[in-house]
Design an enzyme around this catalytic site. Structure first.
Site, mmCIF file in Angstrom:
data_model
loop_
_atom_site.group_PDB
_atom_site.id
_atom_site.type_symbol
_atom_site.label_atom_id
_atom_site.label_comp_id
_atom_site.label_asym_id
_atom_site.label_seq_id
_atom_site.Cartn_x
_atom_site.Cartn_y
_atom_site.Cartn_z
ATOM 1 N N ASP A 106 0.938 -1.262 -0.144
ATOM 2 C CA ASP A 106 -0.050 -0.010 -0.076
ATOM 3 C C ASP A 106 0.756 1.204 -0.011
ATOM 4 O OD1 ASP A 106 -2.669 1.220 0.291
ATOM 5 O OD2 ASP A 106 -1.829 1.889 2.343
ATOM 6 N N LEU A 107 0.819 2.098 -1.094
ATOM 7 C CA LEU A 107 1.638 3.192 -1.147
ATOM 8 C C LEU A 107 1.186 4.224 -0.122
ATOM 9 C CD1 LEU A 107 2.069 3.438 -5.042
ATOM 10 C CD2 LEU A 107 3.297 2.224 -3.451
ATOM 11 N N ASP A 148 -4.086 2.857 -4.718
ATOM 12 C CA ASP A 148 -2.665 2.772 -4.323
ATOM 13 C C ASP A 148 -2.129 1.304 -3.924
ATOM 14 O OD1 ASP A 148 -3.860 2.979 -1.847
ATOM 15 O OD2 ASP A 148 -2.522 4.582 -1.279
#
Length: 183
Positions: A106-107, A148
């Site tokens: 998960d960015l 993301d």
């Protein structure tokens, strides 16, 4: 009688066969066969059907490829991930695959980058992050399953070397923290 037999053999039967095979193709059966070995208009029509079948098949493959790709990053998308999980479960049940790993990524800060620097730079952040993920896990499929969020399914060498690969990813992340632009 002779004329009727001639028409039945050279026109009516081949046209019925073409019609039956065309109906198969209309329903999605791309195994339709248009083998009519005649050197007349019916043979030309059969060749045209064969060419159309080839073009439709190629177009369908192209559309399927687009349907399973994330247009921004170029990696497989959520639909491809769902399909892959079905295939993976089948391979697990059959014993073909006995070990695998899942990496969920998960960015951070995408919303902040979008709000502060604009969506073009947010997109650059996603693209560059995805490139990094793909470089690290080069032997495993990478999926973008959300805005993301990425998933990597590890098998083979990437699974064996997962500790090294995760360290490499973390080191790359640390290296980019001090970059003048987060993307």
């Amino acid at each position: 009688t002779a004329i009727t037999i001639f028409f039945a053999r050279s026109i009516t039967k081949p046209l019925k066969k073409l019609t039956e095979e065309a109906k198969k193709m209309i329903t999605g059966d791309m195994n339709a066969e248009f083998n009519i070995p005649q050197n007349d208009e019916i043979g030309d029509l059969a060749k045209s059907f064969t060419a159309a079948k080839l073009h439709i098949s190629q177009y369908m493959k192209q559309m399927q490829g687009l349907a399973y790709r994330d247009p921004l990053t170029g990696v497989r998308n959520k639909m491809a991930y769902d399909k892959y999980l079905i295939e993976l479960n089948s391979k697990i049940e059959s014993g073909e695959i006995t070990t695998y790993g899942i990496v969920v990524l998960d960015l951070n800060n995408l919303k902040e980058i979008n709000d502060t620097y604009g969506h073009d730079n947010g997109n650059a952040y996603l693209i560059n992050s995805c490139k990094l993920i793909c470089q690290v896990f080069m032997h495993s499929p990478v999926f973008r399953i959300g805005g993301d969020e990425f998933v990597v399914i590890l098998t083979g060498d990437d699974l064996k070397n997962h500790d090294e690969l995760l360290k490499k990813l973390k080191d790359s992340q640390e290296h980019t923290k001090n970059a003048p632009f987060p993307w």
